[in-house]
Design an enzyme around this catalytic site. Structure first.
Site, PDB file in Angstrom:
ATOM      1  N   ASN A   1       0.888  -1.198   0.093  1.00 56.57           N
ATOM      2  CA  ASN A   1      -0.027  -0.033  -0.075  1.00 56.57           C
ATOM      3  C   ASN A   1       0.887   1.278   0.191  1.00 56.57           C
ATOM      4  O   ASN A   1       1.659   1.364   0.791  1.00 56.57           O
ATOM      5  CB  ASN A   1      -0.902   0.264   1.330  1.00 56.57           C
ATOM      6  CG  ASN A   1      -1.764   1.422   1.355  1.00 56.57           C
ATOM      7  OD1 ASN A   1      -2.798   1.235   0.666  1.00 56.57           O
ATOM      8  ND2 ASN A   1      -1.438   2.147   2.270  1.00 56.57           N
ATOM      9  N   GLU A   2       0.530   2.099  -1.059  1.00 58.41           N
ATOM     10  CA  GLU A   2       1.280   3.378  -0.993  1.00 58.41           C
ATOM     11  C   GLU A   2       2.816   3.249  -0.643  1.00 58.41           C
ATOM     12  O   GLU A   2       3.255   4.040   0.007  1.00 58.41           O
ATOM     13  CB  GLU A   2       0.771   4.396  -0.052  1.00 58.41           C
ATOM     14  CG  GLU A   2      -0.733   4.839  -0.383  1.00 58.41           C
ATOM     15  CD  GLU A   2      -1.476   5.719   0.470  1.00 58.41           C
ATOM     16  OE1 GLU A   2      -2.627   6.248   0.098  1.00 58.41           O
ATOM     17  OE2 GLU A   2      -0.899   6.065   1.433  1.00 58.41           O
TER      18      GLU A   2
ATOM     19  N   GLU B   1      -8.225   4.846  -4.368  1.00 53.34           N
ATOM     20  CA  GLU B   1      -8.751   5.706  -3.198  1.00 53.34           C
ATOM     21  C   GLU B   1      -9.019   7.120  -3.808  1.00 53.34           C
ATOM     22  O   GLU B   1      -8.382   7.476  -4.475  1.00 53.34           O
ATOM     23  CB  GLU B   1      -7.715   5.868  -2.019  1.00 53.34           C
ATOM     24  CG  GLU B   1      -7.181   4.563  -1.327  1.00 53.34           C
ATOM     25  CD  GLU B   1      -6.537   4.862  -0.250  1.00 53.34           C
ATOM     26  OE1 GLU B   1      -6.285   6.222   0.185  1.00 53.34           O
ATOM     27  OE2 GLU B   1      -5.494   4.040   0.124  1.00 53.34           O
TER      28      GLU B   1
END
Length: 656
Positions: A141-142, A299
């Protein structure tokens, strides 16, 4: 085109899952993203795996025809793993291990972390491979270009330098270590450049450290990607990204991924200053250009944001729907909103989702429902693409080099790109934002702002483009550095002198002071930050300075070179100059433009090769009226229109 939500079933009572699935299905949600932070639930103890709860989630939502994006939970190792193997904890710039308890505090280069990350990924892919409800996988994630100073990272960085330069002589030569008695006599003396501000340190060392961090992230992704591919060769795999503190090189990050995923949080407050470039159209076009194909938003803005900073205002009416449609217009195939429900525990409890803490449908939920209905009408766009005549080149290494050595007060690399992007957007043009290594031969117009760090292959790419008839725009601070981030000993813009037909005799870093330039038509524009004083050799002046000791000296030039044209913009102007300049460039290159678009109206055209669909988006907080050149059919209202009346953040899509 699909709408989805980020969902965290591990944070909610089990009896809520079915209700959520039913409500989402009724609303029009097609996908959920799960598990990116759920490692402790999936492996509660070392080697003991529990997928039963996740099986239930996937099964429940599948019954409602809602697919799942499964994430490897590798961003958040469980505390038992940190306790058993403290060596996996990332080391900060102070040389101490970061305190655990929040996310992403692992060293992605540590072999023990890699072992456990690959193991949980392997267990998950073996368990879910072939499950028709799993639509895609997200790795971690990210991910950022993380800066870890542990012994493992130091050793790997030194090995990376050995592979690149062969020996210490090569390193010392590339880094110019004779400055400040900095010569290395052993590789063990080379340290990550984190002890002081970057501007105090060796620029070549800093840029190579950035490259090493990106290669580390790419290697980590490759390990987990290969783990997935050994079990399943068909399921699409991605990771998600954004512009963050340690922004990664997006081209390296997604090299092995099947598609790009972006976390999109457009601004809620609309600035009054027309010179503040706030639109995320630029970000979206950049993400489409990373792999030069459509992308996902993993997102998307859903409510007031607040976690490590105070809360923002709530999204204004129309922003939730409008910003999602904006993403679709610029090439997103799927948009997932963060998040379905606002957390009641943890640090992100004030980063709001579609539903508030009350769990009662609200204004944002109603707007989200309207978005889902609108997207269901847009299936005709599924097989369309965005074809652009204009490209803007984005260089991650140049972006990082400017962060290492800020040039002057107010000067920001990305703002240069956004200024041109906004100007062409004002005339309704499609724009690709792509790598300097891209094949640019098919574009009518290429903008390459501030190519500060130069590689021979990029320089050759630009020369070849102009020689073959292309129109190129270069700007101030181009040709300053070589590939090692050292200044080139030559008259600026060094490698581009012949191409632009001019030399820079002097420059004036004026920062926030103002200058005035006057173009060939007598129009005057304000400029600031940086002023290159140009001496044409074969070029002609497009604009000259109109004040101070360099009055009448060219600020912008135009040069015919072989079969093409090269412009050089030697200063940084306000938005009115870029709009005027863009209009002239489009006229000269034959790029179609729409006249009379109100400010803040963004236009994107998508085509299937037969029909064209034009997306008009009002990215302002004021109603706008757009006259159409002829009556057109609206895909949103299913009726013919001779003009568009758009409310704030409203989009209409017409068939040309």
């Amino acid at each position: 085109m699909k709408i989805g939500v980020d969902y965290y079933p591990e944070q909610w009572d089990r009896d809520m899952w079915e209700k959520d699935a039913e409500t989402m299905a009724r609303t029009g949600v097609k996908l959920i993203r799960v598990a990116e932070f759920a490692w402790s639930k999936l492996e509660p103890r070392d080697g003991e795996f529990d997928f039963t709860w996740l099986d239930d989630v996937i099964r429940i939502f599948s019954r409602y025809a809602i697919g799942t994006v499964l994430c490897t939970p590798t961003n958040c190792p469980p505390l038992w793993l940190y306790e058993a193997h403290p060596e996996i904890v990332r080391v900060g710039i102070d040389g101490k291990r970061i305190q655990t308890g929040i996310r992403a505090h692992r060293c992605i280069n540590n072999p023990t972390l890699r072992f456990y990350a690959k193991r949980i990924t392997e267990q998950m892919i073996r368990h879910y491979s072939g499950n028709p409800a799993v639509a895609a996988w997200q790795i971690d994630n990210e991910l950022e270009a993380y800066s870890c100073t542990c012994d493992v990272c130091k050793a790997q960085f030194r090995d990376w330098l050995k592979d690149k330069y062969n020996d210490l002589d090569g390193v010392n030569k590339a880094f110019g270590t004779s400055v400040w008695s900095g010569e290395y006599s052993s590789f063990e003396q080379i340290m990550p450049p984190n002890a002081y501000p970057k501007a105090w340190q060796n620029p070549a060392l800093c840029l190579d450290w950035y490259r090493f961090c990106n290669d580390s992230v790419a290697g980590y992704l490759k390990d987990l990607m290969m783990t997935i591919r050994l079990e399943d060769t068909k399921i699409p795999v991605t990771t998600n990204t954004w512009f963050c503190e340690n922004t990664p090189d997006f081209y390296k990050l997604f090299d092995l991924m099947d598609f790009v995923s972006y976390d999109n949080y457009p601004p809620i407050r609309i600035p009054v200053d027309p010179n503040e470039y706030y639109s995320h159209a630029f970000h979206l076009d950049l993400m489409r250009g990373v792999k030069e194909k459509h992308f996902w938003v993993m997102e998307q803005l859903s409510g007031p944001t607040g976690c490590w900073m105070p809360m923002s205002p709530a999204p204004r009416p129309g922003q939730i729907k409008g910003y999602a449609l904006q993403a679709f217009a610029h090439g997103a195939d799927t948009v997932l909103h963060f998040r379905w429900r606002t957390a009641t525990t943890g640090a992100e409890m004030h980063w709001h989702g579609i539903l508030d803490h009350s769990n009662v449908p609200n204004r944002r939920f109603v707007e989200f429902s309207e978005l889902c209905k609108s997207v269901s009408q847009l299936s005709i766009l599924d097989n369309t693409e965005i074809i652009s005549d204009i490209a803007i080149l984005y260089s991650p290494e140049t972006d990082e080099a400017f962060k290492i050595q800020p040039q002057v007060e107010g000067f920001h690399y990305l703002e240069q790109l956004k200024a041109f992007h906004a100007a062409f957007t004002h005339y309704g043009a499609n724009i690709d934002v792509v790598s300097p290594d891209t094949d640019i031969s098919g574009y009518k117009l290429v903008i390459a702002p501030s190519l500060y760090v130069n590689r021979k292959s990029v320089t050759e790419n630009l020369y070849r483009y102009v020689i073959n008839g292309g129109t190129l725009v270069l700007t101030t601070r181009s040709g300053v550095k070589d590939e090692h981030n050292n200044c080139i000993m030559d008259t600026l813009p060094t490698v581009f002198k012949e191409l632009i037909g001019a030399e820079i005799t002097e420059y004036d870093p004026i920062g926030n002071d103002m200058q005035v330039i006057r173009d060939f038509a007598g129009n005057e524009f304000r400029c600031s930050q940086w002023c290159d004083l140009l001496q044409p050799t074969t070029a002609k002046a497009y604009a000259e300075y109109n004040e101070g000791y360099y009055r009448c000296i060219p600020a912008v030039t135009m040069n015919r070179y072989c079969n093409g044209v090269a412009y050089y913009v030697g200063t940084v102007c306000k938005s009115d100059f870029y709009e005027s300049f863009a209009s002239n460039l489009m006229m000269q290159t034959g790029v179609p433009k729409l006249k009379g678009l109100p400010h803040g109206i963004e236009v994107t055209t998508r085509t299937n090769g037969r029909d064209e669909y034009i997306c008009f988006f009002n990215n302002t907080d004021k109603p706008k009226t757009i006259p159409l050149p002829k009556p057109m059919y609206s895909m949103i209202s299913s009726m013919g229109k001779d003009k568009l009346e758009l409310q704030p953040f409203e989009m209409d899509i017409v068939r040309k």
